[in-house]
Design a protein around this motif. Structure first.
Motif, PDB file in Angstrom:
ATOM      1  N   UNK A  33       0.800  -1.210   0.000  1.00 25.80           N
ATOM      2  CA  UNK A  33       0.000   0.000   0.000  1.00 25.80           C
ATOM      3  C   UNK A  33       0.845   1.278   0.000  1.00 25.80           C
ATOM      4  N   UNK A  34       1.867   1.314   0.865  1.00 20.42           N
ATOM      5  CA  UNK A  34       2.648   2.540   1.025  1.00 20.42           C
ATOM      6  C   UNK A  34       3.378   2.962  -0.232  1.00 20.42           C
ATOM      7  N   UNK A  35       4.001   2.006  -0.912  1.00 20.24           N
ATOM      8  CA  UNK A  35       4.778   2.349  -2.109  1.00 20.24           C
ATOM      9  C   UNK A  35       3.894   2.855  -3.246  1.00 20.24           C
ATOM     10  N   UNK A  36       2.829   2.130  -3.631  1.00 17.67           N
ATOM     11  CA  UNK A  36       1.980   2.678  -4.707  1.00 17.67           C
ATOM     12  C   UNK A  36       1.298   3.981  -4.316  1.00 17.67           C
ATOM     13  N   UNK A  37       0.925   4.118  -3.018  1.00 18.81           N
ATOM     14  CA  UNK A  37       0.313   5.369  -2.577  1.00 18.81           C
ATOM     15  C   UNK A  37       1.327   6.513  -2.652  1.00 18.81           C
ATOM     16  N   UNK A  38       2.568   6.225  -2.254  1.00 23.42           N
ATOM     17  CA  UNK A  38       3.614   7.236  -2.341  1.00 23.42           C
ATOM     18  C   UNK A  38       3.896   7.642  -3.772  1.00 23.42           C
TER      19      UNK A  38
END
Length: 247
Positions: free
Chosen positions: A155-160
């Motif tokens: 979640x964190x990487x694609x959201x970032x």
């Protein structure tokens, strides 16, 4: 008529501290892997080639892998609570500095330092998570903390990367620094004042002595090969997807 006291006891509750540890792991995991998602915009902003920018992943990985046992030996005299709070605070500060980098060299130094800090926080967080609960709940406690790192990749990487698409990679780094700061405050306020003592840490040289054990090098070699293969592609996945399917 007197009733005998009930033999049943209330189920043990998981401490809130685990959530702060997981949030710290999420912030560190997001920063660790987010360069892959930011590679095109980061390379363009720093005016370097994507291949050159991809070396930021290698620098972090080497710093984490080599520095983690060395940092464990160097920080053995510190208590677990101050070590967690200090390492996560340092992570937030370094991420903030990374967001202001004006060239590859500055960002590379920040990533090297971030690898060392991550190598302190993540193993310590896992050890503390296991010490906060009874043996029956240790697996669940560890799953919560390590789940923070897993969620970072999912979640964190694609959201970032999505945030960087409209606000730039520096905005994504600022948000990660803010997450780390929130987790730092949570740990400072929520961790027990007295934690179980850590096992004596090995010296820097002894930390690598395990490589002399039969089969250790072969097993490590297999791990290095499959992780190198997977992450070599993952590092440049943003470029691959943008040039092949337009994502």
């Amino acid at each position: 008529m007197h009733h005998a006291p009930s033999s049943s006891t209330a189920p043990e509750r998981l401490p809130l501290s685990l959530a702060w540890l997981a949030l710290g792991a999420f912030a560190i995991g997001t920063e660790s892997f987010i360069v892959a998602g930011l590679l095109p915009v980061l390379a363009a902003d720093l005016r370097i080639s994507p291949t050159h920018a991809g070396q930021l992943v290698l620098l972090f990985a080497l710093s984490y892998a080599i520095g983690s046992p060395l940092m464990a030996a160097a920080c053995a005299r510190f208590g677990r609570r101050p070590l967690l709070v200090a390492s996560l605070a340092a992570f937030s500060g370094l991420t903030l500095l990374a967001s202001m980098a004006q060239g590859f060299g500055q960002l590379a130094l920040a990533r090297l330092a971030l690898g060392l800090v991550a190598g302190v926080f993540v193993p310590t967080a896992s050890a503390v998570a296991a010490s906060l609960v009874s043996p029956a709940l240790r697996g669940r406690a560890l799953a919560i903390v390590t789940g923070g790192g897993t969620l970072a990749v999912a979640l964190g990487v694609p959201l970032g990367a999505w945030i960087a698409g409209w606000g730039g990679w520096r905005t994504a780094y600022l948000l990660i620094a803010a997450l780390g700061l929130v987790a730092t405050v949570g740990l400072a306020a929520g961790l027990p004042r007295r934690l179980a003592a850590a096992a004596p840490a090995a010296s820097g040289g002894a930390a690598f002595a395990v490589l002399r054990a039969p089969g250790a090098l072969a097993g490590l070699g297999v791990s290095v090969l499959w992780t190198t293969g997977g992450f070599s592609f993952y590092t440049y996945i943003a470029l691959f997807l943008s040039r092949t399917v337009g994502i």
